[in-house]
Design a protein around this motif. Structure first.
Motif, PDB file in Angstrom:
ATOM      1  N   GLU A  73      17.768  44.668  13.208  1.00  0.00           N
ATOM      2  CA  GLU A  73      17.083  45.375  14.278  1.00  0.00           C
ATOM      3  C   GLU A  73      17.719  45.026  15.614  1.00  0.00           C
ATOM      4  N   GLY A  74      17.854  46.027  16.470  1.00  0.00           N
ATOM      5  CA  GLY A  74      18.480  45.804  17.757  1.00  0.00           C
ATOM      6  C   GLY A  74      19.494  46.877  18.085  1.00  0.00           C
ATOM      7  N   PRO A  75      20.433  46.604  18.999  1.00  0.00           N
ATOM      8  CA  PRO A  75      21.363  47.628  19.482  1.00  0.00           C
ATOM      9  C   PRO A  75      22.213  48.267  18.400  1.00  0.00           C
ATOM     10  N   ALA A  76      22.709  47.461  17.434  1.00  0.00           N
ATOM     11  CA  ALA A  76      23.590  48.023  16.401  1.00  0.00           C
ATOM     12  C   ALA A  76      22.851  49.065  15.566  1.00  0.00           C
ATOM     13  N   ARG A  77      21.626  48.725  15.157  1.00  0.00           N
ATOM     14  CA  ARG A  77      20.855  49.685  14.369  1.00  0.00           C
ATOM     15  C   ARG A  77      20.501  50.912  15.214  1.00  0.00           C
ATOM     16  N   ALA A  78      20.140  50.695  16.470  1.00  0.00           N
ATOM     17  CA  ALA A  78      19.800  51.818  17.341  1.00  0.00           C
ATOM     18  C   ALA A  78      20.986  52.764  17.506  1.00  0.00           C
ATOM     19  N   ARG A  79      22.199  52.207  17.606  1.00  0.00           N
ATOM     20  CA  ARG A  79      23.383  53.053  17.754  1.00  0.00           C
ATOM     21  C   ARG A  79      23.611  53.918  16.529  1.00  0.00           C
ATOM     22  N   VAL A  80      23.503  53.318  15.351  1.00  0.00           N
ATOM     23  CA  VAL A  80      23.765  54.100  14.138  1.00  0.00           C
ATOM     24  C   VAL A  80      22.654  55.113  13.894  1.00  0.00           C
ATOM     25  N   LEU A  81      21.412  54.764  14.241  1.00  0.00           N
ATOM     26  CA  LEU A  81      20.321  55.729  14.117  1.00  0.00           C
ATOM     27  C   LEU A  81      20.476  56.853  15.136  1.00  0.00           C
TER      28      LEU A  81
END
Length: 491
Positions: free
Chosen positions: A161-169
């Motif tokens: 959870e965090g920026p990496a997941r937000a980017r791919v989502l």
């Protein structure tokens, strides 16, 4: 998502630093959940390709419907079932397969769904009768219900959870929304240049490539526990969703003042009540009660349903306006709406940065607020082509805003959920998406029909005004009801 990302893009969210109270820790995430590797990037590309292809499938045949009807002998009333058969199955089975992904493996379900997509598309391309084509479209809908939650849960468990997941989502949301709007363009080009059957054959090629690459690229954590599937719950919720989509679709074709519209809707309400009773009594429910108690899950998914319902149905209304009022060809109308698609791609790229700065709640509020503000002027469109430039600008901005809302709802609805329940959480996310897509256009169509006495343009204006009102109402609902859990911070 119970815990929104923190304001610093470099800092993991609170949910990523400590387990969520009251939930099992679940299987550990793979190492590349923290540091993306070449393999994880290839896996992301593969999963996004599958999701984009299925998004395109929803609208790719819309422009080709008259050609298909002439060649295969569909009746005028039967043509709409080419779209409805897909929507019914995609929306009706998505929650069921979201749970199946948790129980029997997301990778397996993804591969099975892509195999079904390839086979169904081949059947559709070769179909010589209406019955075979409708079977193929229904099978494509089932494939969508299998692949989309499996792919999304693989993505959410691949990254912390965090920026990496937000980017791919964000990228996933951009491609999904762009797929819905670009499907009409691609369908028009294929129908005009080659043949409508290539709208099916392209899927066969994509499915073959994915099936060849996926077994060596995709992976998921090993799980020793295999709880039982809640079959009574699965049957009742699937039947309820099918009945609901069928009733709303019937309203779009025949209006609200007929028994054929309200009977399936009433059945859906009864089955929904039965589902709630079943879930409180089974040992291993299809929907964990503790998930539904999170307002991030309930409000987030409601917002997602309305995000997809409003923007995809707006594309339908504008297609009517461009072709029936301004006189553009189907292909030209699709190309004009491509500006909306470009806006969605940009919105998907900007959304993770915005969420990192202000949090998913504020991103949701901003997305719906801007979407409502730029949709409302379209309720005053006129019958001359001088409106084209304002339309292009407004739909582009609306596409950006809508994708900010979509990524915000996906982040909201999956944060803080244990890894072993991500399939269920993403199943709910996918269900909201598919039901929103399936319901939005019939509802707007019914609103246009309700104003038939005043003329088509008046009906379109009325429906667009309601569309803007729904976006604004959702903005207020999110602002009023979406709150972080105890100990969290409102963002």
């Amino acid at each position: 998502m119970s815990q929104p990302p923190t304001r610093s893009p470099a800092t993991p969210s609170a949910a990523a630093r400590k387990p969520t109270t009251g939930h099992p820790a679940g299987p550990r995430q793979p190492a590349d959940a923290i540091v993306p590797t070449a393999r994880s990037r290839a896996a992301v590309a593969l999963l996004l390709t599958g999701n984009f292809t299925l998004a395109v499938d929803f609208s790719i045949l819309n422009v080709a419907l008259p050609h298909i009807g002439t060649e295969l002998g569909f009746s005028a009333g039967g043509l709409q079932w080419i779209v409805t058969a897909f929507a019914l199955c995609a929306a009706g089975f998505t929650l069921f397969f979201g749970r199946v992904a948790d129980l029997f493996g997301r990778k397996r379900l993804f591969l099975a769904g892509m195999a079904l997509l390839g086979a169904a598309s081949l059947l559709g391309g070769l179909a010589g009768t209406p019955a075979l084509l409708l079977i193929a479209r229904a099978a494509q809908g089932v494939a969508t219900a299998m692949v989309t939650p499996a792919a999304l849960s693989l993505l959410t468990t691949m990254f912390a959870e965090g920026p990496a997941r937000a980017r791919v989502l964000g990228l996933n949301g951009a491609l999904m929304a762009a797929g819905f709007t670009s499907g009409a363009v691609l369908g028009g080009v294929l129908t005009g240049v080659i043949n409508w059957r290539w709208a099916f054959y392209i899927n066969v090629l994509v499915a073959a490539v994915v099936l060849l690459a996926a077994p060596t690229i995709l992976r998921e954590p090993h799980r020793s526990d295999r709880p039982r599937l809640d079959l009574p719950g699965a049957v009742t919720i699937t039947a309820a969703l099918l009945a609901l989509v069928l009733g709303i679709t019937h309203a779009g074709e025949h209006g609200w003042a007929v028994l054929g519209t309200w009977l399936p809707i009433a059945v859906a309400v009864v089955l929904g009540a039965v589902f709630v009773v079943v879930e409180t009594r089974v040992a291993q429910p299809l929907i964990a009660v503790e998930l539904l108690r999170r307002n991030t899950i309930t409000v987030g998914n409601l917002a997602g349903l309305l995000a997809f319902a409003t923007e995809t149905s707006l594309a339908f209304l504008l297609t009517l306006y461009l072709q029936e009022t301004l006189g553009y060809s189907a292909v030209a109308a699709g190309l004009i709406l491509a500006f909306l698609g470009i806006g969605t791609v940009l919105g998907g790229l900007l959304a993770p940065k915005l969420i990192g700065r202000v949090g998913p709640r504020r991103a949701l509020i901003a997305g719906f607020g801007v979407q409502a503000a730029v949709t409302l002027p379209l309720a005053f469109i006129g019958a001359d082509r001088a409106w084209l430039i304002p339309l292009l600008a407004l739909t582009f901005i609306g596409g950006v805003a809508n994708l900010v809302a979509i990524v915000g709802y996906v982040v909201t609805s999956t944060t803080g959920v244990p890894a072993d329940q991500q399939g269920l959480a993403t199943g709910l996310v996918t269900m909201s998406q598919q039901v929103g897509i399936a319901l939005g256009t019939p509802v707007m169509s019914a609103l246009v029909v309700s104003q038939a006495a005043a003329g088509l343009l008046s009906g379109i204006r009325f429906a667009v005004a309601v569309n803007a009102g729904l976006a604004l109402l959702t903005c207020f609902v999110v602002a009023a009801l979406l709150r972080p859990p105890m100990g969290g911070r409102t963002q």
